[in-house]
Motif scaffolding. Structure first.
Motif, PDB file in Angstrom:
ATOM      1  N   GLN A 151       0.825  -1.208   0.000  1.00  0.00           N
ATOM      2  CA  GLN A 151       0.000   0.000   0.000  1.00  0.00           C
ATOM      3  C   GLN A 151       0.861   1.260   0.000  1.00  0.00           C
ATOM      4  N   ARG A 152       2.018   1.167   0.604  1.00  0.00           N
ATOM      5  CA  ARG A 152       2.900   2.335   0.688  1.00  0.00           C
ATOM      6  C   ARG A 152       3.366   2.786  -0.687  1.00  0.00           C
ATOM      7  N   PHE A 153       3.494   1.852  -1.622  1.00  0.00           N
ATOM      8  CA  PHE A 153       4.061   2.173  -2.927  1.00  0.00           C
ATOM      9  C   PHE A 153       3.001   2.341  -4.011  1.00  0.00           C
ATOM     10  N   GLN A 154       1.751   1.992  -3.700  1.00  0.00           N
ATOM     11  CA  GLN A 154       0.689   2.157  -4.678  1.00  0.00           C
ATOM     12  C   GLN A 154       0.295   3.626  -4.821  1.00  0.00           C
ATOM     13  N   MET A 155      -0.306   3.959  -5.953  1.00  0.00           N
ATOM     14  CA  MET A 155      -0.854   5.290  -6.143  1.00  0.00           C
ATOM     15  C   MET A 155      -2.058   5.478  -5.230  1.00  0.00           C
ATOM     16  N   GLY A 156      -2.279   6.714  -4.796  1.00  0.00           N
ATOM     17  CA  GLY A 156      -3.429   7.008  -3.962  1.00  0.00           C
ATOM     18  C   GLY A 156      -3.096   6.963  -2.486  1.00  0.00           C
ATOM     19  N   VAL A 157      -4.124   7.101  -1.681  1.00  0.00           N
ATOM     20  CA  VAL A 157      -3.971   7.126  -0.224  1.00  0.00           C
ATOM     21  C   VAL A 157      -3.952   5.705   0.310  1.00  0.00           C
ATOM     22  N   ALA A 158      -2.945   5.382   1.117  1.00  0.00           N
ATOM     23  CA  ALA A 158      -2.863   4.048   1.713  1.00  0.00           C
ATOM     24  C   ALA A 158      -3.989   3.848   2.719  1.00  0.00           C
ATOM     25  N   THR A 159      -4.729   2.752   2.589  1.00  0.00           N
ATOM     26  CA  THR A 159      -5.815   2.447   3.519  1.00  0.00           C
ATOM     27  C   THR A 159      -5.544   1.186   4.326  1.00  0.00           C
ATOM     28  N   VAL A 160      -4.362   0.605   4.153  1.00  0.00           N
ATOM     29  CA  VAL A 160      -3.891  -0.502   4.995  1.00  0.00           C
ATOM     30  C   VAL A 160      -2.506  -0.114   5.478  1.00  0.00           C
ATOM     31  N   GLY A 161      -2.236  -0.248   6.765  1.00  0.00           N
ATOM     32  CA  GLY A 161      -0.925   0.106   7.269  1.00  0.00           C
ATOM     33  C   GLY A 161      -0.940   0.351   8.758  1.00  0.00           C
ATOM     34  N   GLY A 162       0.019   1.163   9.228  1.00  0.00           N
ATOM     35  CA  GLY A 162       0.155   1.364  10.659  1.00  0.00           C
ATOM     36  C   GLY A 162       0.802   0.159  11.310  1.00  0.00           C
ATOM     37  N   ARG A 163       0.716   0.102  12.615  1.00  0.00           N
ATOM     38  CA  ARG A 163       1.296  -1.014  13.361  1.00  0.00           C
ATOM     39  C   ARG A 163       0.555  -2.305  13.041  1.00  0.00           C
ATOM     40  N   SER A 164       1.299  -3.396  12.848  1.00  0.00           N
ATOM     41  CA  SER A 164       0.691  -4.715  12.671  1.00  0.00           C
ATOM     42  C   SER A 164       0.442  -5.343  14.037  1.00  0.00           C
ATOM     43  N   HIS A 165      -0.717  -5.972  14.184  1.00  0.00           N
ATOM     44  CA  HIS A 165      -1.081  -6.612  15.440  1.00  0.00           C
ATOM     45  C   HIS A 165      -1.239  -8.113  15.225  1.00  0.00           C
ATOM     46  N   VAL A 166      -0.724  -8.887  16.169  1.00  0.00           N
ATOM     47  CA  VAL A 166      -0.791 -10.348  16.102  1.00  0.00           C
ATOM     48  C   VAL A 166      -1.286 -10.885  17.436  1.00  0.00           C
ATOM     49  N   GLY A 167      -2.258 -11.779  17.368  1.00  0.00           N
ATOM     50  CA  GLY A 167      -2.788 -12.412  18.577  1.00  0.00           C
ATOM     51  C   GLY A 167      -2.771 -13.921  18.447  1.00  0.00           C
ATOM     52  N   VAL A 168      -2.603 -14.618  19.570  1.00  0.00           N
ATOM     53  CA  VAL A 168      -2.469 -16.074  19.575  1.00  0.00           C
ATOM     54  C   VAL A 168      -3.493 -16.687  20.525  1.00  0.00           C
ATOM     55  N   ILE A 169      -4.182 -17.722  20.026  1.00  0.00           N
ATOM     56  CA  ILE A 169      -5.118 -18.491  20.850  1.00  0.00           C
ATOM     57  C   ILE A 169      -4.616 -19.935  20.885  1.00  0.00           C
ATOM     58  N   ARG A 170      -4.449 -20.474  22.088  1.00  0.00           N
ATOM     59  CA  ARG A 170      -4.075 -21.880  22.249  1.00  0.00           C
ATOM     60  C   ARG A 170      -5.029 -22.538  23.230  1.00  0.00           C
ATOM     61  N   ARG A 171      -5.274 -23.809  23.020  1.00  0.00           N
ATOM     62  CA  ARG A 171      -6.200 -24.535  23.886  1.00  0.00           C
ATOM     63  C   ARG A 171      -5.740 -24.467  25.345  1.00  0.00           C
ATOM     64  N   GLY A 172      -6.660 -24.113  26.222  1.00  0.00           N
ATOM     65  CA  GLY A 172      -6.371 -24.078  27.650  1.00  0.00           C
ATOM     66  C   GLY A 172      -5.593 -22.871  28.106  1.00  0.00           C
ATOM     67  N   GLU A 173      -5.298 -21.923  27.191  1.00  0.00           N
ATOM     68  CA  GLU A 173      -4.538 -20.731  27.556  1.00  0.00           C
ATOM     69  C   GLU A 173      -5.357 -19.476  27.257  1.00  0.00           C
ATOM     70  N   LYS A 174      -5.015 -18.388  27.915  1.00  0.00           N
ATOM     71  CA  LYS A 174      -5.687 -17.125  27.672  1.00  0.00           C
ATOM     72  C   LYS A 174      -5.236 -16.544  26.328  1.00  0.00           C
ATOM     73  N   PHE A 175      -6.104 -15.769  25.724  1.00  0.00           N
ATOM     74  CA  PHE A 175      -5.780 -15.080  24.479  1.00  0.00           C
ATOM     75  C   PHE A 175      -4.672 -14.064  24.716  1.00  0.00           C
ATOM     76  N   ARG A 176      -3.666 -14.046  23.832  1.00  0.00           N
ATOM     77  CA  ARG A 176      -2.525 -13.147  23.977  1.00  0.00           C
ATOM     78  C   ARG A 176      -2.326 -12.317  22.715  1.00  0.00           C
ATOM     79  N   MET A 177      -2.220 -11.000  22.883  1.00  0.00           N
ATOM     80  CA  MET A 177      -1.767 -10.135  21.806  1.00  0.00           C
ATOM     81  C   MET A 177      -0.297  -9.852  22.061  1.00  0.00           C
TER      82      MET A 177
END
Length: 339
Positions: free
Chosen positions: A296-322
């Protein structure tokens, strides 16, 4: 727009998204992409009651007016000792004066107070019904003709989680406008990758093509098939005339509607999603989100995807973690240089 990604393995479900939020409006930009003034049946430019030229709406398009970073698009939907469900979202950013994160917080509070869920599917169903009710109020669905509903703004979710009553994790893609919830990865391993929002580059990387290419291919193929059929019919009539075969006066050949079915593409990325270690899955989600964001950074026009990337993990029997989530900070402390 937004990029949403989910990867399911034997051990975990990893969610990813960007953090840009944008505001858009519908507008006609004259003299771009073939747009111009409206014409009457005689080809003359139309004017309104004040003599102003009328712009044609044939080239109405969505235009980005503002972009903000720091949007929250990933959140926990439900969690107890037996069931953990989280989601990422794309589409509308606000419902009835609340951000989607705020709407989710209300659902989570009310759901925890009213009932407990045994399966991920139960959470998905309850959440979809809750948000659908809010969406119907937001778009004033009762006063809108049914033919306009497919053009209303959508709100999408990828929802994943684990519960003790299910052998494997479950991932769903939800469309609030379509009032649908589709289970992903129906094969035996219940593993794979899915995406939503503005995901053309992710789609290309994982499947070899994207929807825009697919639509263009089908359109051009249909046009060529129809042209070939017409040419073939004319050639048959010409040969009949050459052979002096009597052709009934006014005879017309009705051609069936052209339709091209390219079938499934088999150029999928060769990834053993089921056996990916969780760290590998995290890094693959990072790659996919950052790919869409980076292009998106290199495409023409205004970037509408970007900023900080967020990742979250779900595992059986564990709490959700970002992972590696930043805290709110106050960095600009003024111009006093005293310690």
């Amino acid at each position: 727009m937004t990029i949403n990604v989910a990867i399911a393995t034997f051990d975990a479900i990893v969610l990813g998204c960007d953090s840009l939020s944008s505001r858009t409006t519908q507008a006609v930009l004259p003299f771009t992409n073939g747009a111009g003034f409206a014409m009457d049946a005689d080809g003359k430019e139309m004017v309104d009651a004040y003599g102003n030229k009328v712009v044609s709406t044939a080239h109405l398009q969505t235009v980005v007016t503002d972009v903000f970073t720091g949007a929250r698009k990933m959140f926990l939907l439900y969690e107890d000792d037996d069931c953990t469900v989280a989601a990422v979202t794309a589409g509308l950013a606000v419902l009835n004066g609340l951000t989607i994160a705020g709407t989710v917080a209300r659902f989570r509070r009310e759901a925890a107070a009213q009932q407990s869920f045994r399966t991920v599917e139960e959470v998905v169903k309850a959440f979809k019904e809750y948000v659908r009710s809010e969406w119907e109020h937001f778009v004033k669905l009762d006063s809108i003709p049914s033919e306009r509903v497919p053009y209303l703004p959508d709100l999408q979710f990828i929802i994943g989680g684990y519960s003790l009553d299910e052998i494997s994790g479950a991932v769903y893609k939800v469309s609030i406008r379509n009032n649908s919830a589709e289970a992903q990865f129906g094969w035996e391993t219940k593993s794979g990758a899915c995406f939503a929002g503005q995901a053309d580059y992710v789609e290309r990387l994982l499947t070899g093509v994207d929807s825009r290419f697919f639509d263009t291919l089908c359109q051009r193929a249909d046009e060529q098939i129809l042209s070939a059929r017409r040419a073939g019919a004319n050639e048959v009539l010409k040969q009949l005339e050459t052979a002096k075969v009597a052709v009934p006066e006014g005879m017309q050949v009705e051609l069936p509607e052209a339709w091209f079915d390219p079938g499934p593409f088999d150029s999928y990325a060769q990834i053993d999603f089921a056996n990916l270690p969780t760290q590998y899955a995290v890094e693959l989600v990072e790659l996919l989100v950052n790919l869409q964001s980076g292009m998106q950074r290199f495409q023409m026009g205004v970037a509408t995807v970007g900023g900080r990337s967020h990742v979250g993990v779900i595992r059986r029997g564990e709490k959700f973690r970002m992972l590696n989530e930043p805290d709110l900070v106050h960095s600009h402390t003024g111009y006093n240089h005293d310690l």
